[in-house]
Design an enzyme around this catalytic site. Sequence first.
Site, PDB file in Angstrom:
ATOM      1  N   ARG A 157      37.763  32.043  33.413  1.00 20.98           N
ATOM      2  CA  ARG A 157      38.622  31.074  32.722  1.00 20.98           C
ATOM      3  C   ARG A 157      38.246  29.613  32.990  1.00 20.98           C
ATOM      4  NH1 ARG A 157      44.375  32.749  34.417  1.00 20.98           N
ATOM      5  NH2 ARG A 157      43.296  34.076  35.922  1.00 20.98           N
ATOM      6  N   GLY A 206      36.377  44.905  43.988  1.00 18.39           N
ATOM      7  CA  GLY A 206      37.743  44.617  44.424  1.00 18.39           C
ATOM      8  C   GLY A 206      37.781  43.902  45.758  1.00 18.39           C
TER       9      GLY A 206
HETATM   10  C1  UD1 Z   1      44.990  39.269  45.014  1.00 22.16           C
HETATM   11  C2  UD1 Z   1      45.874  40.277  45.736  1.00 22.16           C
HETATM   12  C3  UD1 Z   1      47.332  39.989  45.388  1.00 22.16           C
HETATM   13  C4  UD1 Z   1      47.673  38.575  45.771  1.00 22.16           C
HETATM   14  C5  UD1 Z   1      46.707  37.564  45.140  1.00 22.16           C
HETATM   15  C6  UD1 Z   1      46.921  36.203  45.733  1.00 22.16           C
HETATM   16  C7  UD1 Z   1      44.544  42.308  45.912  1.00 22.16           C
HETATM   17  C8  UD1 Z   1      44.333  43.676  45.394  1.00 22.16           C
HETATM   18  N1  UD1 Z   1      45.505  41.600  45.333  1.00 22.16           N
HETATM   19  O1  UD1 Z   1      45.187  39.497  43.627  1.00 22.16           O
HETATM   20  O2  UD1 Z   1      48.180  40.891  46.072  1.00 22.16           O
HETATM   21  O3  UD1 Z   1      49.010  38.261  45.392  1.00 22.16           O
HETATM   22  O4  UD1 Z   1      45.344  37.935  45.404  1.00 22.16           O
HETATM   23  O5  UD1 Z   1      46.156  35.274  45.058  1.00 22.16           O
HETATM   24  O6  UD1 Z   1      43.892  41.898  46.821  1.00 22.16           O
HETATM   25  N2  UD1 Z   1      37.076  38.749  44.956  1.00 22.16           N
HETATM   26  C9  UD1 Z   1      35.845  39.083  45.477  1.00 22.16           C
HETATM   27  N3  UD1 Z   1      35.316  40.290  45.179  1.00 22.16           N
HETATM   28  C10 UD1 Z   1      35.951  41.197  44.391  1.00 22.16           C
HETATM   29  C11 UD1 Z   1      37.214  40.851  43.866  1.00 22.16           C
HETATM   30  C12 UD1 Z   1      37.756  39.622  44.162  1.00 22.16           C
HETATM   31  O7  UD1 Z   1      35.244  38.298  46.197  1.00 22.16           O
HETATM   32  O8  UD1 Z   1      35.403  42.277  44.180  1.00 22.16           O
HETATM   33  C13 UD1 Z   1      37.650  37.437  45.287  1.00 22.16           C
HETATM   34  C14 UD1 Z   1      37.904  36.574  44.077  1.00 22.16           C
HETATM   35  O9  UD1 Z   1      36.783  35.739  43.819  1.00 22.16           O
HETATM   36  C15 UD1 Z   1      39.101  35.766  44.493  1.00 22.16           C
HETATM   37  C16 UD1 Z   1      39.828  36.671  45.483  1.00 22.16           C
HETATM   38  O10 UD1 Z   1      38.904  37.651  45.867  1.00 22.16           O
HETATM   39  O11 UD1 Z   1      38.745  34.589  45.197  1.00 22.16           O
HETATM   40  C17 UD1 Z   1      41.063  37.308  44.885  1.00 22.16           C
HETATM   41  O12 UD1 Z   1      40.674  38.126  43.816  1.00 22.16           O
HETATM   42  P1  UD1 Z   1      41.529  38.241  42.518  1.00 22.16           P
HETATM   43  O13 UD1 Z   1      40.938  39.239  41.611  1.00 22.16           O
HETATM   44  O14 UD1 Z   1      41.818  36.895  41.978  1.00 22.16           O
HETATM   45  O15 UD1 Z   1      42.862  38.852  43.120  1.00 22.16           O
HETATM   46  P2  UD1 Z   1      44.257  38.907  42.436  1.00 22.16           P
HETATM   47  O16 UD1 Z   1      44.195  39.914  41.358  1.00 22.16           O
HETATM   48  O17 UD1 Z   1      44.719  37.563  42.119  1.00 22.16           O
END
Ligand code: UD1
Length: 427
Positions: free
Chosen positions: A14, A80
């Site tokens: 986004r 994830g």
């Molecule tokens: C996550 C939490 C949620 C919380 C929220 C707070 C989980 C399953 N959920 O959700 O409970 O309220 O954050 O903001 O953890 N990332 C990686 N590798 C991956 C996936 C994500 O490095 O494979 C990083 C993303 O770049 C980001 C962070 O992890 O900085 C959070 O990932 P995102 O997908 O935004 O999590 P949410 O769905 O927001």
Amino acid sequence: MVKSVILAAGKGTRMKSETPKVLHQIYSKTLLGYVIDAVNNTGLADENYVIVGHQAEKVEEYINTHYNNAKTVLQSPQLGTGHAVSMVCPYLENYDGEVIILCGDTPLITSDTLKTFIEAHRKMSSDITVMSAIFDNPTNYGRIIRNNDGSLNSIVEEKDATIEQKDVKEINAGIYCLNWAKIKNAFTHLKTNNAQGEYYLTDIIEWGNKNGLNVNAHILERNEEIYGINSKLNLAEATKLMTARTLEKYMTDGVTIVDPNSVWIDPQTEIGKDTIIYPSTYIEGKNIIGNNCKIGPFAHLRGDVILDDFVKIGNYVEVKKAHIKSHTNACHLTYIGDSEVGQNVNIGAGTITANYNPLNKEKSKTIIKDNVKIGSNSVLVAPVTIEEGANVGALSVITKNVSKWSLAITRAPQKILEGWVSKKLGK
Ligand code: UD1
Ligand code: CA
């Protein structure tokens, strides 16, 4: 000591940008930089692991050039948040201290909050502590599910939540403190049987409960600290929040800010007391501004500027990479770059330090010693030195050094053509 894991592998679709999300900036620092600095400034962390994935090379390069206590770990593909954290397992095999986990896109987190959080974790003898927050609108966040006795049961993601669970206003802020040796085995047990088909980090809560660990939530005091950046709109909002916070701190420390709504100051700038910042001033980068200075209105400091006490930088004056000593004024329409300016100097309106040679793309220095007076509309072509007490006549182009207490003037002498106008008008 604590180790941190900072999640920064996600895509950031986004942002609609060629730049990786965490490398976007608020003033002169990246989002990721704010997070790492907050961790480092707790004084409790000795090593940071940054999980990279999308556009990993750019983030790696940034980390390698800016942080010697941070290491990047590649997560590819991105399966994830739980999968992301598991990437550090090989590095921490024999580690039995604490690990804090954060996201690289929450630049407003403060070291004070992180310190309080780690202290709370220690006080509760907790094995897993998650930071929670109470949100009026909890949409899209993981919900904190508590047992009847108030203890922490689990975290349920929005997409997996029941209607009742969606009503819960306590959310997962995405920051955790873990006793690593006790929790590391959880990462081999995470499953993807959820709505997003991902390895959820949040599942370590249930795993901890099942395995007899002490699992707790600690409620965040200032919700804005976990404000996450997903779009350019969020970036502007975070800049605004950070600016408000920065200006409040300056004012508490004795700086006068005439109109906090129109002033933008990089939090990396220091300002002394009784300095007045007039409206519509923009200050970015690391600058050190002394006491009793007057800046603006409509002034622009661009970084690496040192102003001693009682310096005046007036309207439409731009300054970068310069040290200006006390009681010196540059009140109007001036550019000062790559310069050293002494005490009691007056820089006339429209003065330019011509510091850049576009042919060889090199910058050179202008040195102006104490008590110098520069006449209006002059150009000082660097490298050049104006020695103590010298004057430069208005509209001069100075290309050679000017000796002490002398006058340098390069403009054509004034001519008077008597009666020229009346002749033209036939009078
Ligand atoms: C996550 C939490 C949620 C919380 C929220 C707070 C989980 C399953 N959920 O959700 O409970 O309220 O954050 O903001 O953890 N990332 C990686 N590798 C991956 C996936 C994500 O490095 O494979 C990083 C993303 O770049 C980001 C962070 O992890 O900085 C959070 O990932 P995102 O997908 O935004 O999590 P949410 O769905 O927001
Ligand atoms: Ca997600």
